[in-house]
Enzyme design. Sequence first.
Site, PDB file in Angstrom:
ATOM      1  N   HIS B  39      40.603 -39.433   5.416  1.00  0.00           N
ATOM      2  CA  HIS B  39      39.291 -38.781   5.471  1.00  0.00           C
ATOM      3  C   HIS B  39      38.783 -38.684   6.904  1.00  0.00           C
ATOM      4  O   HIS B  39      38.242 -37.666   7.325  1.00  0.00           O
ATOM      5  CB  HIS B  39      38.278 -39.544   4.610  1.00  0.00           C
ATOM      6  CG  HIS B  39      38.244 -39.078   3.201  1.00  0.00           C
ATOM      7  ND1 HIS B  39      39.197 -39.431   2.274  1.00  0.00           N
ATOM      8  CD2 HIS B  39      37.380 -38.248   2.552  1.00  0.00           C
ATOM      9  CE1 HIS B  39      38.916 -38.850   1.117  1.00  0.00           C
ATOM     10  NE2 HIS B  39      37.818 -38.134   1.260  1.00  0.00           N
ATOM     11  N   LYS B 104      36.434 -43.918  -8.256  1.00  0.00           N
ATOM     12  CA  LYS B 104      35.730 -44.796  -9.195  1.00  0.00           C
ATOM     13  C   LYS B 104      34.435 -45.300  -8.558  1.00  0.00           C
ATOM     14  O   LYS B 104      34.361 -45.505  -7.349  1.00  0.00           O
ATOM     15  CB  LYS B 104      36.604 -45.981  -9.610  1.00  0.00           C
ATOM     16  CG  LYS B 104      36.895 -46.997  -8.504  1.00  0.00           C
ATOM     17  CD  LYS B 104      37.590 -48.217  -9.056  1.00  0.00           C
ATOM     18  CE  LYS B 104      38.269 -49.046  -7.981  1.00  0.00           C
ATOM     19  NZ  LYS B 104      37.490 -50.189  -7.497  1.00  0.00           N
TER      20      LYS B 104
END
Lengths: 287, 177
Positions: B39, B104
Amino acid sequence: MRYIEFKKIAETVESLCIAAAYELPGDVLAALEEAAQKESNPAAAKILNQLIENARIAAEKEIPLCQDTGLAVVFVEQGADSAVKTPDGMGRLTLFDAINAGVESGYEKGYLRKTVVAEPLNERRNTGTNTPAIIHQRTVPGQKLKLTVMTKGGGCENKSQFRMFRPTAEKDRIINWVVDVVSQAGADACPPFVVGVGIGGDFELSCLLSKKALCRNLGARNGDDFYARLETDLLSRINALGLGPQGLGGDTTALGVMVETAPCHIASLPVAVNIECHSHRHKSAII
Amino acid sequence: MATINKLQTPLTASVVHSLKAGDEVLVSGLIYTARDMAHKRLCQLIDTGGNLPFELEGAIIYYVGPTPARPGRVIGAAGPTTSLRMDPFSPALIANGLKAMLGKGYRGEKVREALKKYGAVHLSAIGGAGALLSKHIVAAQIIAYEDLGAEAIRKLQVVDFPAIVAYDSYGNSVYKK
Protein backbone atom coordinates in the site's frame (compact mmCIF):
# COMPACT_ATOMS: atom_id res chain seq x y z
CA MET A 1 23.49 -34.58 34.36
CA ARG A 2 21.47 -35.67 31.34
CA TYR A 3 22.64 -34.52 27.94
CA ILE A 4 19.94 -33.94 25.31
CA GLU A 5 21.00 -33.95 21.66
CA PHE A 6 20.83 -30.57 19.90
CA LYS A 7 19.21 -32.31 16.94
CA LYS A 8 16.53 -33.92 19.10
CA ILE A 9 15.50 -30.51 20.46
CA ALA A 10 15.49 -28.94 16.98
CA GLU A 11 13.41 -31.78 15.53
CA THR A 12 10.92 -31.57 18.38
CA VAL A 13 10.47 -27.82 17.90
CA GLU A 14 10.14 -28.35 14.14
CA SER A 15 7.28 -30.80 14.56
CA LEU A 16 5.59 -28.63 17.20
CA CYS A 17 5.60 -25.62 14.83
CA ILE A 18 4.04 -27.69 12.05
CA ALA A 19 1.47 -29.36 14.30
CA ALA A 20 0.48 -25.99 15.78
CA ALA A 21 -0.18 -24.53 12.33
CA TYR A 22 -2.37 -27.40 11.11
CA GLU A 23 -4.16 -28.83 14.14
CA LEU A 24 -6.41 -26.74 16.35
CA PRO A 25 -5.94 -28.01 19.93
CA GLY A 26 -8.73 -30.29 21.16
CA ASP A 27 -9.80 -27.96 23.97
CA VAL A 28 -10.19 -25.03 21.55
CA LEU A 29 -12.16 -27.12 19.06
CA ALA A 30 -14.39 -28.42 21.87
CA ALA A 31 -14.98 -24.85 23.09
CA LEU A 32 -15.96 -23.75 19.57
CA GLU A 33 -18.34 -26.71 19.24
CA GLU A 34 -19.95 -25.99 22.59
CA ALA A 35 -20.29 -22.29 21.73
CA ALA A 36 -21.86 -23.10 18.34
CA GLN A 37 -24.48 -25.25 20.09
CA LYS A 38 -25.29 -22.65 22.75
CA GLU A 39 -25.16 -19.57 20.52
CA SER A 40 -28.60 -17.90 20.34
CA ASN A 41 -27.67 -15.73 17.35
CA PRO A 42 -27.98 -17.83 14.14
CA ALA A 43 -25.49 -15.70 12.17
CA ALA A 44 -22.95 -16.09 14.98
CA ALA A 45 -23.54 -19.85 15.13
CA LYS A 46 -22.95 -20.00 11.37
CA ILE A 47 -19.56 -18.30 11.75
CA LEU A 48 -18.59 -20.63 14.61
CA ASN A 49 -19.46 -23.63 12.44
CA GLN A 50 -17.34 -22.18 9.62
CA LEU A 51 -14.41 -21.95 12.04
CA ILE A 52 -14.95 -25.61 12.99
CA GLU A 53 -15.07 -26.45 9.27
CA ASN A 54 -11.87 -24.44 8.78
CA ALA A 55 -10.13 -26.58 11.42
CA ARG A 56 -11.34 -29.75 9.68
CA ILE A 57 -10.07 -28.60 6.28
CA ALA A 58 -6.74 -27.47 7.76
CA ALA A 59 -6.04 -30.87 9.35
CA GLU A 60 -7.33 -32.90 6.41
CA LYS A 61 -5.84 -30.95 3.49
CA GLU A 62 -2.71 -29.74 5.28
CA ILE A 63 -3.50 -26.05 4.84
CA PRO A 64 -2.53 -23.87 7.81
CA LEU A 65 -5.49 -22.85 9.99
CA CYS A 66 -4.59 -19.21 9.39
CA GLN A 67 -2.23 -17.53 6.94
CA ASP A 68 -0.71 -15.66 9.87
CA THR A 69 1.41 -18.53 11.13
CA GLY A 70 2.79 -16.07 13.61
CA LEU A 71 5.81 -15.43 15.68
CA ALA A 72 6.99 -18.64 17.32
CA VAL A 73 6.77 -18.03 21.05
CA VAL A 74 8.49 -20.87 22.87
CA PHE A 75 8.11 -21.55 26.58
CA VAL A 76 10.81 -23.81 27.93
CA GLU A 77 10.91 -25.61 31.25
CA GLN A 78 14.38 -27.01 31.52
CA GLY A 79 15.30 -29.58 34.15
CA ALA A 80 18.19 -28.31 36.27
CA ASP A 81 20.00 -31.60 35.64
CA SER A 82 19.81 -31.40 31.85
CA ALA A 83 22.05 -29.79 29.28
CA VAL A 84 22.28 -29.50 25.50
CA LYS A 85 24.73 -31.79 23.75
CA THR A 86 25.96 -29.87 20.73
CA PRO A 87 27.02 -31.69 17.57
CA ASP A 88 30.74 -32.16 17.06
CA GLY A 89 32.44 -29.34 15.25
CA MET A 90 29.57 -26.89 15.70
CA GLY A 91 31.17 -24.94 18.48
CA ARG A 92 29.30 -23.74 21.51
CA LEU A 93 25.65 -23.80 20.57
CA THR A 94 22.96 -23.21 23.16
CA LEU A 95 19.44 -24.37 23.83
CA PHE A 96 18.22 -21.19 22.13
CA ASP A 97 20.16 -22.10 18.97
CA ALA A 98 18.51 -25.53 18.95
CA ILE A 99 15.06 -23.96 19.29
CA ASN A 100 15.73 -21.45 16.50
CA ALA A 101 17.05 -24.23 14.26
CA GLY A 102 13.78 -26.09 14.85
CA VAL A 103 11.64 -23.03 14.12
CA GLU A 104 13.54 -22.36 10.89
CA SER A 105 13.17 -25.90 9.57
CA GLY A 106 9.57 -26.19 10.81
CA TYR A 107 8.46 -23.05 8.99
CA GLU A 108 10.28 -24.15 5.83
CA LYS A 109 9.14 -27.77 5.75
CA GLY A 110 5.63 -26.93 6.91
CA TYR A 111 5.06 -24.31 4.18
CA LEU A 112 4.40 -21.72 6.85
CA ARG A 113 4.57 -17.98 6.36
CA LYS A 114 7.78 -16.29 7.43
CA THR A 115 6.53 -13.43 9.51
CA VAL A 116 9.59 -11.94 11.22
CA VAL A 117 11.44 -8.76 10.23
CA ALA A 118 15.02 -8.29 11.43
CA GLU A 119 14.49 -4.86 12.99
CA PRO A 120 11.33 -2.87 13.65
CA LEU A 121 11.73 0.65 12.30
CA ASN A 122 14.30 1.10 9.57
CA GLU A 123 14.11 -1.36 6.67
CA ARG A 124 11.97 -4.06 8.28
CA ARG A 125 13.63 -6.73 6.16
CA ASN A 126 12.15 -10.21 6.52
CA THR A 127 14.66 -12.62 8.09
CA GLY A 128 13.32 -15.31 5.75
CA THR A 129 13.45 -17.96 8.46
CA ASN A 130 10.77 -16.87 10.93
CA THR A 131 13.55 -16.61 13.48
CA PRO A 132 14.48 -15.47 16.00
CA ALA A 133 11.79 -17.11 18.09
CA ILE A 134 10.62 -15.41 21.28
CA ILE A 135 11.94 -17.76 23.96
CA HIS A 136 11.05 -17.80 27.65
CA GLN A 137 13.16 -20.24 29.63
CA ARG A 138 12.69 -21.35 33.20
CA THR A 139 14.67 -23.87 35.20
CA VAL A 140 12.71 -26.57 37.03
CA PRO A 141 13.80 -29.59 39.06
CA GLY A 142 14.61 -32.79 37.18
CA GLN A 143 16.23 -33.89 33.91
CA LYS A 144 13.47 -33.28 31.39
CA LEU A 145 12.90 -30.55 28.86
CA LYS A 146 9.35 -29.31 28.27
CA LEU A 147 8.80 -27.24 25.14
CA THR A 148 5.61 -25.33 24.35
CA VAL A 149 5.34 -23.61 20.99
CA MET A 150 2.66 -20.95 20.66
CA THR A 151 2.34 -19.44 17.20
CA LYS A 152 0.96 -15.98 17.84
CA GLY A 153 -0.68 -13.91 15.13
CA GLY A 154 -0.13 -10.17 14.79
CA GLY A 155 -3.78 -9.13 14.58
CA CYS A 156 -4.59 -10.16 18.13
CA GLU A 157 -1.17 -9.40 19.62
CA ASN A 158 -1.57 -5.81 18.36
CA LYS A 159 -4.61 -5.39 20.62
CA SER A 160 -2.94 -6.54 23.81
CA GLN A 161 -2.51 -3.89 26.53
CA PHE A 162 -0.75 -3.11 29.79
CA ARG A 163 -1.67 -0.76 32.63
CA MET A 164 -0.37 0.14 36.07
CA PHE A 165 -3.11 0.48 38.69
CA ARG A 166 -2.91 1.96 42.16
CA PRO A 167 -2.30 -0.80 44.72
CA THR A 168 -5.57 0.23 46.38
CA ALA A 169 -7.65 -0.35 43.23
CA GLU A 170 -10.77 -2.48 43.74
CA LYS A 171 -11.33 -5.71 41.85
CA ASP A 172 -14.17 -4.14 39.84
CA ARG A 173 -11.85 -1.51 38.43
CA ILE A 174 -9.56 -4.22 37.10
CA ILE A 175 -12.49 -6.15 35.67
CA ASN A 176 -13.88 -3.03 33.95
CA TRP A 177 -10.52 -2.29 32.37
CA VAL A 178 -9.96 -5.85 31.12
CA VAL A 179 -13.45 -5.88 29.61
CA ASP A 180 -12.73 -2.53 27.99
CA VAL A 181 -9.49 -3.86 26.45
CA VAL A 182 -11.42 -6.76 24.96
CA SER A 183 -14.10 -4.40 23.67
CA GLN A 184 -11.45 -2.22 22.03
CA ALA A 185 -9.90 -5.28 20.38
CA GLY A 186 -13.28 -5.81 18.75
CA ALA A 187 -13.66 -7.31 15.29
CA ASP A 188 -10.05 -6.57 14.33
CA ALA A 189 -8.53 -9.24 16.53
CA CYS A 190 -10.69 -12.19 15.37
CA PRO A 191 -13.15 -12.95 18.17
CA PRO A 192 -14.11 -15.24 19.83
CA PHE A 193 -10.98 -14.64 21.86
CA VAL A 194 -8.99 -16.45 24.43
CA VAL A 195 -7.98 -13.82 26.99
CA GLY A 196 -4.81 -14.08 29.07
CA VAL A 197 -4.53 -11.78 32.08
CA GLY A 198 -1.33 -11.25 34.04
CA ILE A 199 -1.67 -9.52 37.40
CA GLY A 200 1.24 -8.60 39.65
CA GLY A 201 4.96 -9.01 39.23
CA ASP A 202 6.40 -5.91 37.61
CA PHE A 203 6.09 -4.19 34.22
CA GLU A 204 7.49 -7.01 32.12
CA LEU A 205 6.50 -9.97 34.28
CA SER A 206 2.79 -9.10 34.16
CA CYS A 207 3.00 -9.07 30.34
CA LEU A 208 4.79 -12.41 30.31
CA LEU A 209 2.21 -13.90 32.69
CA SER A 210 -0.62 -12.71 30.44
CA LYS A 211 0.85 -14.74 27.60
CA LYS A 212 1.85 -17.69 29.72
CA ALA A 213 -1.77 -17.86 30.94
CA LEU A 214 -2.76 -18.74 27.36
CA CYS A 215 -0.80 -22.01 27.59
CA ARG A 216 -3.29 -23.38 30.09
CA ASN A 217 -6.03 -25.76 28.98
CA LEU A 218 -9.25 -23.80 28.36
CA GLY A 219 -11.26 -25.73 30.94
CA ALA A 220 -8.67 -25.40 33.73
CA ARG A 221 -9.28 -22.67 36.31
CA ASN A 222 -6.69 -20.84 38.41
CA GLY A 223 -5.80 -22.93 41.47
CA ASP A 224 -6.70 -20.07 43.84
CA ASP A 225 -10.46 -19.69 44.45
CA PHE A 226 -10.36 -15.89 44.35
CA TYR A 227 -8.66 -15.82 40.95
CA ALA A 228 -10.72 -18.73 39.65
CA ARG A 229 -13.85 -16.65 40.39
CA LEU A 230 -12.21 -13.65 38.76
CA GLU A 231 -11.78 -15.73 35.59
CA THR A 232 -15.43 -16.79 35.63
CA ASP A 233 -16.61 -13.22 36.31
CA LEU A 234 -14.45 -11.83 33.52
CA LEU A 235 -15.71 -14.42 31.04
CA SER A 236 -19.36 -13.62 31.71
CA ARG A 237 -18.72 -9.86 31.57
CA ILE A 238 -16.82 -10.24 28.29
CA ASN A 239 -19.53 -12.40 26.74
CA ALA A 240 -22.14 -9.89 27.90
CA LEU A 241 -20.49 -7.37 25.55
CA GLY A 242 -22.37 -9.01 22.68
CA LEU A 243 -19.45 -8.47 20.32
CA GLY A 244 -19.71 -12.07 19.10
CA PRO A 245 -17.76 -14.02 16.47
CA GLN A 246 -16.03 -11.65 14.03
CA GLY A 247 -17.54 -8.74 15.95
CA LEU A 248 -20.87 -9.19 14.19
CA GLY A 249 -22.89 -9.80 17.34
CA GLY A 250 -23.62 -12.89 19.43
CA ASP A 251 -23.17 -14.54 22.80
CA THR A 252 -19.65 -15.81 22.11
CA THR A 253 -17.04 -13.08 22.48
CA ALA A 254 -14.50 -15.18 24.39
CA LEU A 255 -13.94 -18.92 24.69
CA GLY A 256 -11.99 -18.58 27.91
CA VAL A 257 -10.24 -16.23 30.31
CA MET A 258 -7.11 -17.31 32.17
CA VAL A 259 -5.52 -15.29 34.97
CA GLU A 260 -1.97 -15.78 36.20
CA THR A 261 -0.54 -13.83 39.14
CA ALA A 262 2.78 -13.06 40.82
CA PRO A 263 3.88 -11.24 43.98
CA CYS A 264 4.45 -7.53 43.42
CA HIS A 265 5.77 -4.29 44.93
CA ILE A 266 3.72 -2.63 47.73
CA ALA A 267 3.34 0.44 45.48
CA SER A 268 2.29 -1.42 42.32
CA LEU A 269 -0.56 -3.31 40.75
CA PRO A 270 0.47 -4.08 37.18
CA VAL A 271 -2.10 -5.70 34.91
CA ALA A 272 -1.56 -6.99 31.37
CA VAL A 273 -4.10 -8.40 28.95
CA ASN A 274 -2.98 -10.61 26.10
CA ILE A 275 -5.62 -10.99 23.40
CA GLU A 276 -5.53 -14.29 21.54
CA CYS A 277 -7.71 -15.03 18.52
CA HIS A 278 -9.93 -18.12 18.17
CA SER A 279 -7.13 -19.76 16.18
CA HIS A 280 -5.39 -20.45 19.47
CA ARG A 281 -2.43 -22.52 18.36
CA HIS A 282 -0.11 -24.08 20.91
CA LYS A 283 1.56 -27.47 21.18
CA SER A 284 3.78 -28.99 23.86
CA ALA A 285 6.24 -31.85 24.08
CA ILE A 286 8.43 -33.26 26.81
CA ILE A 287 11.86 -34.65 25.98
CA MET B 1 -33.21 -9.08 5.65
CA ALA B 2 -29.71 -9.40 4.26
CA THR B 3 -29.43 -10.76 0.74
CA ILE B 4 -26.75 -12.76 -1.03
CA ASN B 5 -25.21 -11.00 -4.01
CA LYS B 6 -22.99 -12.62 -6.61
CA LEU B 7 -20.32 -10.12 -7.54
CA GLN B 8 -18.15 -10.28 -10.66
CA THR B 9 -15.02 -8.16 -10.96
CA PRO B 10 -14.36 -5.49 -12.11
CA LEU B 11 -17.14 -3.86 -10.11
CA THR B 12 -19.32 -1.17 -11.65
CA ALA B 13 -20.69 1.89 -9.84
CA SER B 14 -24.24 0.56 -10.03
CA VAL B 15 -23.30 -2.77 -8.47
CA VAL B 16 -21.45 -0.99 -5.66
CA HIS B 17 -24.46 1.25 -4.99
CA SER B 18 -26.76 -1.78 -4.84
CA LEU B 19 -24.84 -3.21 -1.87
CA LYS B 20 -26.03 -2.57 1.68
CA ALA B 21 -24.17 -3.11 4.96
CA GLY B 22 -24.92 -6.63 6.18
CA ASP B 23 -25.43 -8.13 2.71
CA GLU B 24 -23.63 -11.38 2.07
CA VAL B 25 -21.60 -11.46 -1.14
CA LEU B 26 -19.84 -14.13 -3.20
CA VAL B 27 -17.00 -12.62 -5.23
CA SER B 28 -15.82 -14.13 -8.51
CA GLY B 29 -13.21 -12.95 -10.99
CA LEU B 30 -9.79 -11.34 -10.61
CA ILE B 31 -8.85 -9.57 -7.39
CA TYR B 32 -5.51 -8.17 -6.24
CA THR B 33 -3.70 -8.66 -2.94
CA ALA B 34 -1.89 -5.93 -1.04
CA ARG B 35 -0.88 -5.40 2.57
CA ASP B 36 0.95 -2.66 4.46
CA MET B 37 4.18 -2.20 2.47
CA ALA B 38 2.52 -2.71 -0.90
CA HIS B 39 0.00 0.00 0.00
CA LYS B 40 2.80 2.36 0.91
CA ARG B 41 4.43 1.76 -2.48
CA LEU B 42 1.17 2.08 -4.43
CA CYS B 43 0.49 5.43 -2.79
CA GLN B 44 4.03 6.62 -3.51
CA LEU B 45 3.39 5.75 -7.18
CA ILE B 46 0.15 7.71 -7.16
CA ASP B 47 1.93 10.70 -5.59
CA THR B 48 4.69 10.64 -8.21
CA GLY B 49 2.40 9.92 -11.16
CA GLY B 50 3.89 6.47 -11.81
CA ASN B 51 2.13 3.53 -13.43
CA LEU B 52 0.36 1.20 -11.02
CA PRO B 53 0.98 -2.56 -11.41
CA PHE B 54 -2.73 -3.21 -12.01
CA GLU B 55 -5.85 -1.36 -13.14
CA LEU B 56 -7.47 0.24 -10.10
CA GLU B 57 -10.75 1.16 -11.82
CA GLY B 58 -13.41 -1.24 -10.53
CA ALA B 59 -10.83 -3.32 -8.68
CA ILE B 60 -11.05 -5.20 -5.40
CA ILE B 61 -7.96 -5.28 -3.18
CA TYR B 62 -7.72 -8.21 -0.78
CA TYR B 63 -5.68 -7.65 2.39
CA VAL B 64 -3.88 -10.98 2.60
CA GLY B 65 -0.41 -12.43 2.93
CA PRO B 66 -0.86 -16.13 2.14
CA THR B 67 1.29 -19.00 3.36
CA PRO B 68 3.49 -20.59 0.67
CA ALA B 69 1.72 -23.01 -1.67
CA ARG B 70 2.63 -26.67 -1.34
CA PRO B 71 3.91 -28.21 -4.59
CA GLY B 72 1.03 -28.68 -7.02
CA ARG B 73 -1.25 -26.30 -5.15
CA VAL B 74 -2.39 -22.81 -6.08
CA ILE B 75 -1.92 -21.12 -2.72
CA GLY B 76 -1.64 -21.84 1.01
CA ALA B 77 -3.88 -20.47 3.75
CA ALA B 78 -5.30 -17.13 2.63
CA GLY B 79 -7.59 -15.35 5.07
CA PRO B 80 -7.91 -11.61 5.60
CA THR B 81 -5.63 -9.43 7.72
CA THR B 82 -6.73 -6.43 9.82
CA SER B 83 -8.05 -3.71 7.49
CA LEU B 84 -7.48 -0.79 9.84
CA ARG B 85 -3.73 -0.83 9.19
CA MET B 86 -4.41 0.14 5.57
CA ASP B 87 -6.47 3.19 6.56
CA PRO B 88 -3.77 5.81 5.85
CA PHE B 89 -3.52 4.59 2.24
CA SER B 90 -7.04 3.55 1.24
CA PRO B 91 -8.61 6.98 0.53
CA ALA B 92 -6.04 7.71 -2.23
CA LEU B 93 -6.70 4.34 -3.85
CA ILE B 94 -10.47 4.79 -3.62
CA ALA B 95 -10.14 8.23 -5.20
CA ASN B 96 -8.33 6.54 -8.09
CA GLY B 97 -11.00 3.98 -8.87
CA LEU B 98 -10.75 1.22 -6.27
CA LYS B 99 -14.28 -0.06 -5.71
CA ALA B 100 -13.91 -2.54 -2.86
CA MET B 101 -11.54 -3.68 -0.20
CA LEU B 102 -11.67 -7.13 1.30
CA GLY B 103 -10.29 -7.57 4.81
CA LYS B 104 -11.47 -7.89 8.38
CA GLY B 105 -12.58 -5.53 11.09
CA TYR B 106 -13.19 -1.81 11.38
CA ARG B 107 -12.41 1.17 9.11
CA GLY B 108 -11.74 4.71 10.27
CA GLU B 109 -13.65 7.87 9.48
CA LYS B 110 -11.52 8.96 6.52
CA VAL B 111 -12.02 5.65 4.76
CA ARG B 112 -15.76 5.70 5.46
CA GLU B 113 -15.97 9.21 4.02
CA ALA B 114 -14.08 8.09 0.91
CA LEU B 115 -16.47 5.15 0.47
CA LYS B 116 -19.38 7.61 0.39
CA LYS B 117 -17.68 10.26 -1.71
CA TYR B 118 -16.40 7.98 -4.45
CA GLY B 119 -18.84 5.07 -4.18
CA ALA B 120 -16.98 2.07 -2.80
CA VAL B 121 -17.48 -0.63 -0.16
CA HIS B 122 -15.51 -2.51 2.45
CA LEU B 123 -16.07 -6.24 2.53
CA SER B 124 -15.26 -8.41 5.51
CA ALA B 125 -14.24 -12.07 5.23
CA ILE B 126 -13.95 -14.49 8.16
CA GLY B 127 -10.70 -13.76 9.99
CA GLY B 128 -8.81 -16.89 10.94
CA ALA B 129 -10.48 -19.09 8.34
CA GLY B 130 -7.46 -19.17 6.02
CA ALA B 131 -7.85 -22.84 5.10
CA LEU B 132 -11.57 -22.56 4.32
CA LEU B 133 -11.19 -19.37 2.28
CA SER B 134 -8.23 -20.71 0.27
CA LYS B 135 -10.61 -23.20 -1.39
CA HIS B 136 -12.21 -20.28 -3.26
CA ILE B 137 -8.91 -19.23 -4.87
CA VAL B 138 -8.32 -21.10 -8.13
CA ALA B 139 -5.29 -19.25 -9.51
CA ALA B 140 -2.59 -17.00 -8.06
CA GLN B 141 0.26 -15.10 -9.64
CA ILE B 142 2.69 -12.53 -8.24
CA ILE B 143 2.53 -9.40 -10.40
CA ALA B 144 4.57 -6.88 -8.39
CA TYR B 145 6.89 -6.35 -5.42
CA GLU B 146 8.16 -9.92 -5.31
CA ASP B 147 10.77 -8.77 -2.79
CA LEU B 148 7.98 -8.39 -0.23
CA GLY B 149 7.49 -12.17 -0.13
CA ALA B 150 4.12 -12.97 1.42
CA GLU B 151 3.28 -9.28 1.05
CA ALA B 152 3.90 -9.14 -2.71
CA ILE B 153 1.00 -8.08 -4.93
CA ARG B 154 -0.75 -11.15 -6.31
CA LYS B 155 -3.44 -11.47 -8.92
CA LEU B 156 -5.96 -14.00 -7.64
CA GLN B 157 -8.72 -15.72 -9.56
CA VAL B 158 -11.52 -16.33 -7.07
CA VAL B 159 -14.80 -18.21 -7.30
CA ASP B 160 -17.69 -17.43 -4.96
CA PHE B 161 -15.36 -16.02 -2.34
CA PRO B 162 -17.64 -15.37 0.69
CA ALA B 163 -17.74 -12.05 2.52
CA ILE B 164 -20.19 -9.56 3.97
CA VAL B 165 -20.59 -5.90 3.21
CA ALA B 166 -19.16 -4.35 6.38
CA TYR B 167 -19.32 -0.71 5.21
CA ASP B 168 -21.48 0.34 2.28
CA SER B 169 -21.32 3.44 0.08
CA TYR B 170 -24.08 5.17 2.07
CA GLY B 171 -22.19 5.48 5.36
CA ASN B 172 -23.75 2.41 6.97
CA SER B 173 -21.83 -0.26 8.84
CA VAL B 174 -22.57 -3.77 10.00
CA TYR B 175 -20.67 -3.07 13.23
CA LYS B 176 -22.15 -1.35 16.26
CA LYS B 177 -18.83 0.41 16.87
